[in-house]
Scaffold this motif. Structure first.
Motif, PDB file in Angstrom:
ATOM      1  N   TYR A 114       7.361 -24.997 -46.808  1.00 54.54           N
ATOM      2  CA  TYR A 114       8.399 -24.790 -45.802  1.00 54.54           C
ATOM      3  C   TYR A 114       7.765 -24.193 -44.552  1.00 54.54           C
ATOM      4  CZ  TYR A 114      11.454 -25.713 -49.672  1.00 54.54           C
ATOM      5  OH  TYR A 114      12.076 -26.327 -50.733  1.00 54.54           O
ATOM      6  N   HIS A 115       7.729 -24.988 -43.487  1.00 54.48           N
ATOM      7  CA  HIS A 115       7.255 -24.496 -42.197  1.00 54.48           C
ATOM      8  C   HIS A 115       8.504 -24.234 -41.363  1.00 54.48           C
ATOM      9  CE1 HIS A 115       4.664 -23.686 -38.885  1.00 54.48           C
ATOM     10  NE2 HIS A 115       5.296 -24.562 -38.128  1.00 54.48           N
ATOM     11  N   VAL A 116       8.676 -22.979 -40.927  1.00 48.13           N
ATOM     12  CA  VAL A 116       9.904 -22.563 -40.266  1.00 48.13           C
ATOM     13  C   VAL A 116       9.566 -22.025 -38.872  1.00 48.13           C
ATOM     14  CG1 VAL A 116      11.964 -21.131 -40.472  1.00 48.13           C
ATOM     15  CG2 VAL A 116      10.852 -22.001 -42.533  1.00 48.13           C
ATOM     16  N   PRO A 117       9.561 -22.900 -37.847  1.00 51.16           N
ATOM     17  CA  PRO A 117       9.288 -22.449 -36.485  1.00 51.16           C
ATOM     18  C   PRO A 117      10.498 -21.751 -35.876  1.00 51.16           C
ATOM     19  CG  PRO A 117       8.790 -24.784 -36.769  1.00 51.16           C
ATOM     20  CD  PRO A 117       9.590 -24.346 -37.955  1.00 51.16           C
ATOM     21  N   LEU A 118      10.211 -20.755 -35.041  1.00 51.19           N
ATOM     22  CA  LEU A 118      11.236 -20.025 -34.307  1.00 51.19           C
ATOM     23  C   LEU A 118      11.020 -20.290 -32.821  1.00 51.19           C
ATOM     24  CD1 LEU A 118      13.521 -17.866 -34.173  1.00 51.19           C
ATOM     25  CD2 LEU A 118      11.691 -16.140 -34.126  1.00 51.19           C
ATOM     26  N   LEU A 119      12.026 -20.866 -32.169  1.00 51.63           N
ATOM     27  CA  LEU A 119      12.012 -21.065 -30.722  1.00 51.63           C
ATOM     28  C   LEU A 119      12.798 -19.905 -30.143  1.00 51.63           C
ATOM     29  CD1 LEU A 119      12.818 -24.881 -30.615  1.00 51.63           C
ATOM     30  CD2 LEU A 119      10.576 -23.762 -30.696  1.00 51.63           C
ATOM     31  N   LEU A 120      12.170 -19.125 -29.279  1.00 50.19           N
ATOM     32  CA  LEU A 120      12.688 -17.824 -28.900  1.00 50.19           C
ATOM     33  C   LEU A 120      12.749 -17.655 -27.389  1.00 50.19           C
ATOM     34  CD1 LEU A 120      13.324 -14.936 -30.027  1.00 50.19           C
ATOM     35  CD2 LEU A 120      10.871 -14.495 -29.846  1.00 50.19           C
ATOM     36  N   ASN A 121      13.812 -17.001 -26.927  1.00 53.20           N
ATOM     37  CA  ASN A 121      13.876 -16.517 -25.545  1.00 53.20           C
ATOM     38  C   ASN A 121      14.644 -15.205 -25.584  1.00 53.20           C
ATOM     39  OD1 ASN A 121      16.761 -16.933 -24.609  1.00 53.20           O
ATOM     40  ND2 ASN A 121      16.273 -19.016 -25.251  1.00 53.20           N
ATOM     41  N   PRO A 122      14.703 -14.440 -24.494  1.00 58.95           N
ATOM     42  CA  PRO A 122      15.316 -13.113 -24.568  1.00 58.95           C
ATOM     43  C   PRO A 122      16.796 -13.095 -24.974  1.00 58.95           C
ATOM     44  CG  PRO A 122      13.983 -13.300 -22.596  1.00 58.95           C
ATOM     45  CD  PRO A 122      14.056 -14.669 -23.194  1.00 58.95           C
ATOM     46  N   PHE A 123      17.499 -14.207 -24.809  1.00 60.80           N
ATOM     47  CA  PHE A 123      18.940 -14.196 -25.075  1.00 60.80           C
ATOM     48  C   PHE A 123      19.388 -15.254 -26.071  1.00 60.80           C
ATOM     49  CE2 PHE A 123      18.115 -12.326 -20.969  1.00 60.80           C
ATOM     50  CZ  PHE A 123      18.662 -11.070 -21.163  1.00 60.80           C
ATOM     51  N   GLY A 124      18.445 -15.811 -26.820  1.00 62.17           N
ATOM     52  CA  GLY A 124      18.811 -16.791 -27.819  1.00 62.17           C
ATOM     53  C   GLY A 124      17.613 -17.231 -28.631  1.00 62.17           C
ATOM     54  N   TYR A 125      17.910 -17.930 -29.715  1.00 58.00           N
ATOM     55  CA  TYR A 125      16.834 -18.477 -30.541  1.00 58.00           C
ATOM     56  C   TYR A 125      17.350 -19.674 -31.305  1.00 58.00           C
ATOM     57  CZ  TYR A 125      18.990 -15.882 -34.426  1.00 58.00           C
ATOM     58  OH  TYR A 125      19.863 -15.394 -35.359  1.00 58.00           O
TER      59      TYR A 125
END
Length: 131
Positions: A114-125
């Protein structure tokens, strides 16, 4: 077809506000052997310059659920402090991040990766199962 009796997990974080990997984010891994079982902390790591955790602990054989906890607030605080040093006239007194941590829980089956990428910014993901 895999012959492993355990699932495996990897992750990475991309900071979509900067268009770059998020380096230095602490990631903790926990697992449990059923939805009613207690979580077992397995340890953690931090993202490298490519935003990846290459040394997450192995999962126990009976794992059915996994939780990844990302401590994103320190990352954004450091990023905001660095930006204020470069441009002190643009100081913002608001919080550096709306979500101080992100917890992702998902089900696993033995033998799968299971590869679980997180796309992140200061006000959401956003998160998804990658490959």
């Amino acid at each position: 077809m895999s012959t492993s009796t355990t699932a495996s997990v990897s992750t990475h974080i991309l900071d979509t506000s900067a268009g770059r990997p998020a380096e230095g984010v602490a990631v903790r891994l926990a697992a449990r052997p059923g939805r009613d079982a207690d979580w077992q902390a397995l340890g953690g790591s931090a993202t490298d310059a490519d935003g990846r955790c290459k040394d997450l602990p192995a999962l126990p054989e009976d794992t059915t659920h996994v939780r990844l906890d990302f401590a994103v607030e320190p990352y954004f605080e450091k990023k905001q402090a660095d930006a204020q040093q470069d441009a002190p006239a643009n100081r913002d007194s608001g919080p550096a991040v709306f979500f101080p941590e992100v917890a992702i829980t998902f089900a696993v089956v033995p033998g799968e990766h299971y590869h679980v990428p997180l796309l992140l910014n200061p006000f959401g993901y956003s998160v998804y199962r990658g490959s």
